[in-house]
Structure formats: C-alpha cells, structure tokens
Design a protein around this motif. Structure first.
Motif, PDB file in Angstrom:
ATOM      1  N   TRP A 176      -4.710   5.781   0.383  1.00  0.00           N
ATOM      2  CA  TRP A 176      -3.803   4.664  -0.086  1.00  0.00           C
ATOM      3  C   TRP A 176      -4.009   4.052  -1.390  1.00  0.00           C
ATOM      4  O   TRP A 176      -5.371   3.915  -1.878  1.00  0.00           O
ATOM      5  CB  TRP A 176      -3.845   3.615   0.982  1.00  0.00           C
ATOM      6  CG  TRP A 176      -3.488   4.118   2.449  1.00  0.00           C
ATOM      7  CD1 TRP A 176      -4.169   4.563   3.226  1.00  0.00           C
ATOM      8  CD2 TRP A 176      -2.197   3.905   2.977  1.00  0.00           C
ATOM      9  NE1 TRP A 176      -3.423   5.129   4.346  1.00  0.00           N
ATOM     10  CE2 TRP A 176      -2.152   4.486   4.554  1.00  0.00           C
ATOM     11  CE3 TRP A 176      -0.940   3.527   2.623  1.00  0.00           C
ATOM     12  CZ2 TRP A 176      -1.047   4.687   5.167  1.00  0.00           C
ATOM     13  CZ3 TRP A 176       0.093   3.530   3.443  1.00  0.00           C
ATOM     14  CH2 TRP A 176       0.131   3.998   4.552  1.00  0.00           C
ATOM     15  N   ALA A 217       0.832  -1.164   0.158  1.00  0.00           N
ATOM     16  CA  ALA A 217      -0.040   0.083   0.015  1.00  0.00           C
ATOM     17  C   ALA A 217       0.832   1.218  -0.163  1.00  0.00           C
ATOM     18  O   ALA A 217       1.882   1.293   0.695  1.00  0.00           O
ATOM     19  CB  ALA A 217      -1.082  -0.091   1.059  1.00  0.00           C
ATOM     20  N   TRP A 218       0.511   1.984  -1.002  1.00  0.00           N
ATOM     21  CA  TRP A 218       1.376   3.459  -0.898  1.00  0.00           C
ATOM     22  C   TRP A 218       0.466   4.671  -0.543  1.00  0.00           C
ATOM     23  O   TRP A 218      -0.586   4.729  -1.080  1.00  0.00           O
ATOM     24  CB  TRP A 218       1.790   3.469  -2.429  1.00  0.00           C
ATOM     25  CG  TRP A 218       2.621   2.320  -3.035  1.00  0.00           C
ATOM     26  CD1 TRP A 218       2.171   1.196  -3.162  1.00  0.00           C
ATOM     27  CD2 TRP A 218       3.834   2.123  -3.458  1.00  0.00           C
ATOM     28  NE1 TRP A 218       3.126   0.368  -3.544  1.00  0.00           N
ATOM     29  CE2 TRP A 218       4.252   0.891  -3.624  1.00  0.00           C
ATOM     30  CE3 TRP A 218       5.029   3.595  -3.160  1.00  0.00           C
ATOM     31  CZ2 TRP A 218       5.644   0.696  -3.960  1.00  0.00           C
ATOM     32  CZ3 TRP A 218       6.205   3.083  -3.568  1.00  0.00           C
ATOM     33  CH2 TRP A 218       6.798   1.788  -3.867  1.00  0.00           C
ATOM     34  N   PRO A 219       1.207   5.371   0.308  1.00  0.00           N
ATOM     35  CA  PRO A 219       0.371   6.555   0.708  1.00  0.00           C
ATOM     36  C   PRO A 219       0.555   7.832  -0.113  1.00  0.00           C
ATOM     37  O   PRO A 219       1.620   7.719  -0.957  1.00  0.00           O
ATOM     38  CB  PRO A 219       1.059   6.905   2.216  1.00  0.00           C
ATOM     39  CG  PRO A 219       2.390   6.308   2.104  1.00  0.00           C
ATOM     40  CD  PRO A 219       2.314   5.106   0.988  1.00  0.00           C
ATOM     41  N   PRO A 228      -6.189   0.636   6.850  1.00  0.00           N
ATOM     42  CA  PRO A 228      -5.188   1.591   6.579  1.00  0.00           C
ATOM     43  C   PRO A 228      -5.298   2.389   7.586  1.00  0.00           C
ATOM     44  O   PRO A 228      -6.188   2.967   8.102  1.00  0.00           O
ATOM     45  CB  PRO A 228      -5.481   1.879   5.317  1.00  0.00           C
ATOM     46  CG  PRO A 228      -6.965   1.801   4.884  1.00  0.00           C
ATOM     47  CD  PRO A 228      -7.377   0.654   5.680  1.00  0.00           C
TER      48      PRO A 228
END
Length: 865
Positions: free
Chosen positions: A181, A153-155, A176
């Motif tokens: 995300w 997961a990429w913020p 999350p």
C-alpha cells in the motif's frame, strides 16, 4: 457667432504651436511612495512635507505605514484609529489643495494582513504525506500539525481506501489488508506568516491570498475607517507584490478544483505527489496551479470591486504570484511593475507583463515602483536614476512612483527618519536640491506617454500552461528576482526579445484575454489597441478552448502565425486522456525567428531606429504618433531615420530641456543624440506642423577652455561648511586638505570670470559634475544639469568682454553619512529591520572613501554655427 469672437478664435488658431508639450496633469508628474514610520505623523509636518513635494514637482503620494523610529514611540498613531484616520484625511485634503493625489496601501507593510485577520482567514501551508505500508502489519504514522484534508491508501491493484477516520490525536493507526500500500495525504495549516514591516496597529497574520471570502472580511475595517465623516477616498488603493510566502492552500480548494478542473484532486493524489506517468503528473500539478491562479484572481477582483464601489481605483503589483501574471495585472485599474537593483535590457519582457495587461484591456496608466535598491544607500547618482526611468518607460510604463521618501519630522536630527532600502529621494538623501529639474524631465516624458493609445504591431501569446506543466513539485512563484529561471529560458521570452531588438513593438496576451479580442479589417482589436497579427510561440500545452478561440479569430480574418513546425497539443482536463492536434490550418514559421515571422507577407513593420541601437516606445495619437526614444547604442548617434509610421510632418522635443521644434523631414528625420540621451518625436499624419524650427547645434570651431581662478564657496549642507578656497585646476573638493572637505555633503558655488573678444554662439560643456549643477551666466539662469551630458545652450547669455559663470554644484549625501559612522553617531534608530546595506547586512559606512564631489570639468565653450 459675434465678429469679435470669431476674429479671436481665428487668431488663436493662426498662432497654434504644434511643437507645444501636452498639458501637465498631476498624474503626468512622478509620484512617490511615502513611508509613515510608526504613523508618527502630525498635521504641521504633513502639510510641510506635502508643500515641499509639490515644489519639487511631485504629483502625488502613496501612503505606506510601516514600523516606527526609536525614541518617538509616543507619536505613533495606531493604524485605522480615529487619530490615524484624521491624519490621513488631513493629508488628502492638503494634497487636494496643492493639486496632488493620494493613494493608500490597503494595509501596513506588506502583504495584506493585520490584527483582525483570524486564523481561519490567514494564509495556509500545504504538507504532502507520502508513505508505504505492508498488508497485515500494523502501521503507525505521526502526522504534521494541522488539518488533514485528504488521507488515503492506494493498493497495487484496485481502489484506494479513505483513511481519514483512522486518524486520532494527530496519528494514523491502521492495519492494511494484504498487499503493498502507498499512503498519500494532504495536511494544511493556517497562520504561517506575519505582516512584514507592519506599522503600530497593523501587526497580525497575513491574509489567505486564494480566498475571496477572506478578503471581503479583511476590508471591513477599512470601510469603517474611511466611512467616518469628512474622510476622502484615496485616488487608488495599492497592493504590493505577491509576498505571501509559503501560501499553497485555501480551505475551499478541493471544491473549487473540482468545479474548475472537472475532477476531484483527491482521486489523483499519487500523480500530485509525483507517482505515475509524466504526462498525468504534469497535468495534475498544472491544474492545481491554475486553480490557485484563478482563486487569486478572484481575490484581487473582490478588492478591486470594493474599491470601485467606493469611488477609488486600484494599483496592483501582480509579480511574485504563482498565477498568470497577465490576468492578475489586468484586474487592477493601474497595473504596476517594478525594478530592483539593476537595469538590464534582458528584463524588458518582464516589464511588459504589466504594460501588456493595461494595453490589451484598455487601461490608461501603467505604474512602476522605481529605483528600489538601485545602488547602495546615498550612492545612487542622478545618471543612474535617469537610466532607470528611461528603462521603465521603454517597457511600457507611463506613471512612475519613487521608491521612495520616508516621512520625517522637522525636529528629527539629520539625516532624519529613513527607510532601510535605497534609493533616498527625499530632502536628506542628497538628490533633493535639484530634483525639480529631474521631475520636470519625467513630467514632460509622461505627459506624452499618457497621451493617445498604445501602438504595437504584434500580439504575442503567453503560454502559461507550459510553465505550469513542467512536472515539478510545489507552487512556483513568478517573481522579478527569479525571472532567469521561469521566464528567460522559454521560447516565448526569446520571441519577445527578438521582436524587441528588431524594433517591432508587441504586447502579450493571455488565454483569458483572447476571449475579448475582436477582429476588424483583419486587425485584432482589444481595449483601445489594434494589432496586425497574433503570434503563437512554440508551446506544448495549449488548452482546447484557446485553440478553438485562435481558430475562430482566424476565421474572422485575423492574421495568425505559429512559431513552430509541429502540431500543437490540445489539453483536455481529464488526466490521462490523449491530447489532440490543434490549429492545423494556421501558417507555421521557424520557431527561432519571431522577427521574420512577424514581417512575413508585409504584416508587421520594423522601425529602423532599432538598427541604430535606439530603443523606443510608440503611441498613436488622433492625428499622428509619438515616439519616446533613448540612445542605447553605446556611442553618439547622428543619423537620418525614417519612421515606420507614415507622416506629413514631425516635431522633435527634448524632455531634458523642454526645447521643441518642427523637424526637417526631407530624406528622413535627423537625430543627434549623445550616449544615453533621450528624445521625443511627435508626428502629424495629415498636416504641416507649425511652430519654431528644430535645429541641432553645429560645432563651428575648437572648444574654448574656460581657465582662470575659480572661487569656491560652500553655501549649505553639513556637517559644517568648509572654508572657501580658490583654484585654477578643477577637481573634487574632497582633494582639499582637511576633514571638513571630505565629510561635506551639500552645495558649493563655483565662480569664474572670463573674457570673450566677441560674442560667440556656444554651448557650455561642464565636463564631469558630481553630481548636479545649477548654472548662471552673467546673473541669468542657464539651466540645471541633472545627468550627462552636462551641456547647456548659452548662446543668448554670453556677451563681448567680461562674463561671469556661476555653478552651484550639489553632491550626494554619502560623505556626510560616512562621517557619522566614523564618529559613531547613533543615527540608525528604527524598529524591526532598522537599517541594512544592499546585501541586507548591518549598514556601516565608516570605511567608505570620499566620493568625488563638485565641478571636475574640464569646462569649455563649444562654438556653434
């Protein structure tokens, strides 16, 4: 040396004939793919077929076991079983007795695969996972079946979070932290394809084409089978075109990617999935493609090394792969290309990938699967075959394989066992009776094209990184069928075609191949070939290592030219780093004019042949050069030409008839060629050629029409021999009243008596022939007409007074096949795909109109001086 022996040697030298054709080898003869349907073969029929192949002028076979024929299942031999291997061994020994060679597909059908391929070693798909999640809210995502290779997961800001531990029972469950995300993941699945057209005992999963380890395991059953006592090794093992459909992964990819590209692919998943700046997206996707290209090359190398250790060669069709075709072709001892359906000059660069790989790496042979689906079943004409053969030779091929001939036992009713794709080159296809005339033509040409060394002027760099870096998603496949999308729109292709049309022979070179290039006397040396210059077409993504190599070659004295006014971008491996300018000192030229750039400063030489519409390929010999050329101008040619390669004397050779002679070279070499006619010019650099003189027949009056009553008798064929008839007006025998004439496929004898008041030197022109003709005059053989122009030199056979002309004409098998379908005879009885038409739909010839057949004329004698 004893006096008698010395005198004998001097006499032999004095009688040397410089117009002689090269010595014939079995590799100079055409070979054929030989489908073993069901591997339902037996020793008697194997020997019978091989003997008939040898008499027809074939030099060897490639065994390809496929699905079987219905009703003959009790004859099937399981692939690699004791009985199958005994049949193969019998074949190899009988072929050796006949002076023929045997190649063997490393598997059944295509591509590589079989029942011993475990799921872990089978080809694998890749599914990309992309989703969005909102902080503080439970997130659930059902994942595709398969193995989760990466999931994170990429913020919006900060580092990604690894989510693989959050997956249970195929579902991601995760709440999350605050923020937005983006979820990115990779899921793979093995065992996605079964072997296509598999033979009994060969069905199973397709192999992972990017796993060197998998192919090592795959080859073990072949080693065990071929290690049985008294089992000869094949001349070569064969790998068909890359048809590993859907294969986009291998288990070792992530580790290999980091090793080869210098970073972890998982760290760039958003870019891999198309998010971020265009340059980074393109770079990451290109690196993925290059990695799989490298792994497939290693896969092929494992197969090649295995064969080499066993004393065999390898033949490989690299096209279709997602990698650098030049490098993949170059792994094999015999790179193999193919043609499919139609012949078009626009396809020449595609053929040159295989021939360039051979030329640049010093391989003698370049093979081609030839005549595949050249037309509808049983309707491909001999003229089409000649055009196709000439075409692949012009593309650099010198070792043709027919596609092809199926094994068919003697007790199988006509038309016997057949393969679903045309062209049918075997005994029941309608082309067999006069095939020796065609194979003799092919043998003469290939005996020349296998002599000496390739002789191109230019090396043209192939910028594969531009194609890989288009930014699109997925793994592109570089096939024969989609070259109009991946190859023909490129500036590289345009440069290749410019050189081709200008008569400037070139070969292609890859980044990897450049590493082995040497410079000597300002020429680029590779394998056995020498090139005058290296051309770099416009490219946007030139690897740093390649740029440095090009600059090093220039510093060593090589002539290098850029077809670009712009600086070239270097390409570093770390995504996001800027590309640096490269090759600042290399001369630049207009990107759309490869011809002018090549000849600038007198570097490369154009062949004047090209301006006449004559296409050619050139070889360099120890004492001169050899040209194979074809009149592709669309009209007859009668012109004197001067060759770019200097010479003291020249010989003209006609591969269709075998005629040869020393040419007059004053003010150029005279070429007299009908439309589509081919010729060979063999030059000598430092001596006057000895032998008979070449003469082109000069017309000496109005053609004499041969008229009278033709007697027509049917000799052999079916379904039944029609009644004999007489006619004073030539035309298709299908115009005679009655179904017997319309349905007949076979051979008819046309006989005409005519008088000559005086012995007239002349050529016999048969006019239109459907489709091949064997000619006798006054009981003496005058030759066989295989393709237009149907014209024979008969000046030594004619006599004053009564003459007898006999012409045995053989038509295609189409009319007899149409009769079978109209009568609903169940001749199409094969497993799996059975029998389909050229559009891969059920084959039905019942609606075909009869094809013109026989001697249509007009038949004339053309007086000559």
């Amino acid at each position: 040396m004893r006096p008698a022996l010395a005198l004998l040697l001097l006499a032999s030298l004095a009688c040397a004939d410089d117009t002689a054709w090269p010595t014939v080898t079995n590799e100079a003869k055409p070979w054929t793919r030989w489908w073993w349907l069901g591997s339902g073969v037996d020793a008697k029929n194997l020997t019978s077929e091989l003997e008939s192949f040898s008499k027809a002028g074939l030099g060897g076979v490639e065994i390809c076991p496929i699905y079987g024929a219905k009703g003959y299942e009790d004859r099937d031999l399981p692939f690699l079983s004791d009985k199958w291997t005994a049949a193969y061994a019998h074949t190899a020994k009988e072929a050796a007795r006949l002076g023929m060679g045997v190649d063997l597909t490393t598997g059944t059908g295509w591509p590589f695969g079989g029942p011993w391929v475990e799921e872990k070693d089978a080809s694998a798909s890749l599914e990309n996972i992309k989703a969005k999640a909102e902080g503080g809210k439970p997130f659930s995502l059902a994942l595709p079946k398969g193995k989760v290779e990466a999931l994170s997961a990429w913020p919006d800001q900060g580092e990604p979070v690894d989510l693989t531990s959050q997956v249970k029972d195929g579902k991601l469950e995760w709440t999350p932290p605050a923020g937005n995300w983006r979820i990115h993941g990779l899921v793979t699945k093995h065992a996605i394809q079964k072997v296509k057209r598999a033979a009994p005992g060969g069905a199973g999963w397709v192999l992972d084409p990017f796993s060197p380890a998998a192919i090592e395991s795959y080859l073990k059953p072949f080693s065990a089978a071929l290690d049985r006592p008294d089992v000869p090794e094949p001349r070569a093992h064969f790998h068909d075109s890359f048809e590993y459909y859907g294969a986009e992964w291998t288990d070792d990819l992530l580790a290999q990617f980091e090793k080869l590209r210098g970073y972890d692919l998982r760290s760039q998943l958003p870019a891999f999935h198309g998010e971020g700046d265009a340059e980074t997206i393109a770079r990451v996707r290109a690196d993925y493609r290059e990695t799989l290209s490298d792994l497939h090359r290693e896969y092929l190398a494992k197969w090649h090394d295995w064969a080499k250790e066993r004393g065999s060669l390898t033949r490989n069709q690299a096209h279709g792969s997602p990698g650098n075709l030049l490098d993949h072709y170059a792994v094999a001892d015999i790179p193999e290309t193919e043609i499919f359906r139609h012949v078009d000059e626009a396809q020449i660069p595609m053929l040159q990938f295989a021939s360039s790989a051979a030329h640049v790496t010093g391989k003698k042979l370049v093979s081609a699967e030839t005549f595949t689906w050249l037309g509808e079943h049983f309707q491909v004409t001999p003229a089409q075959l000649k055009e196709a053969a000439d075409f692949v030779w012009l593309g650099g091929v010198n070792h043709i394989f027919f596609h092809g001939i199926p094994y068919s036992p003697e007790d199988a009713p006509w038309p016997g066992w057949l393969f679903y794709a045309s062209t049918h080159m075997g005994p029941n296809g309608g082309l067999w009776k006069d095939l020796p005339a065609f194979t003799a033509y092919m043998t003469r040409v290939q005996s020349v094209l296998q002599s000496g060394k390739p002789d191109a002027e230019v090396l043209l760099y192939f910028p594969i990184h531009d194609i890989w870096s288009d930014g699109s998603e997925g793994l592109p496949l570089f096939t024969m069928h989609n070259q109009d999308k991946w190859l023909q729109p490129t500036e590289f292709y345009q440069a290749a075609m410019d050189l081709w049309k200008a008569g400037i022979p070139c070969d292609f070179v890859s980044d990897r191949m450049l590493d082995d290039i040497k410079v000597e006397d300002a020429q680029l040396i590779s394998g056995k070939a020498r090139y005058r210059e290296l051309l770099i077409p416009p490219c946007r993504h030139l690897p740093d290592s390649t740029a440095k190599r090009i600059e090093a070659l220039q510093q060593q004295g090589a002539i290098i030219k850029l077809l670009s006014r712009q600086s070239f971008g270097g390409s570093s491996r770390a995504p996001g780093m800027p590309a640096g300018a490269r090759l600042p000192s290399i001369p630049r030229a207009d990107p759309g004019d490869a011809k002018s750039a090549a000849v600038k400063d007198g570097t490369a030489c154009e062949e004047a042949l090209a301006s006449l519409g004559i296409r050619f390929i050139r070889r360099t010999l120890d004492d001169g050069h050899a040209y194979f050329l074809v009149n592709s101008s669309g009209k007859p040619v009668d012109a004197k030409i001067k060759l770019a390669r200097s010479h003291q004397s020249a010989v003209l050779l006609d591969p269709m008839t075998g005629k040869s002679g020393v040419a007059e070279t004053k003010d150029g070499i005279r070429l007299v060629l009908a439309l589509g006619e081919s010729r060979i010019i063999r030059t000598y650099s430092n001596k006057q050629a000895e032998g008979p003189r070449w003469t082109d027949p000069e017309p000496a009056g109005t053609p004499i029409a041969l008229t009278g009553m033709w007697k027509v008798n049917f000799l052999d064929g079916g379904p039944a021999l029609p009644a004999a008839f007489e006619t004073s007006a030539l035309g298709s025998w299908t115009n005679q009243a009655g179904d017997a004439y319309q349905n007949f496929s076979g051979t008819a004898l046309y006989r005409l008596e005519f008088d000559l008041q005086e012995k007239t030197p002349a050529l016999l022109d048969l006019g239109e022939v459907d489709h091949t003709a064997k000619v006798r005059i006054n009981g003496k053989d005058a030759g066989t007409c295989w393709a237009p122009p149907h014209r024979l030199d008969v000046r030594d056979l004619l006599v004053t007074g009564k003459n007898v002309l006999e012409v045995e004409v053989t038509n295609l098998a189409a009319n007899r096949i149409a009769d079978l379908d109209r009568r609903k005879v169940p001749w199409k009885a094969f497993h799996e795909i059975n029998f389909v038409n050229i559009d891969y739909k059920n084959f039905d010839a019942s609606g075909w109109k009869p094809l013109p057949s026989g001697l249509l004329g007009p038949v004339t004698l053309v007086p000559v001086k």
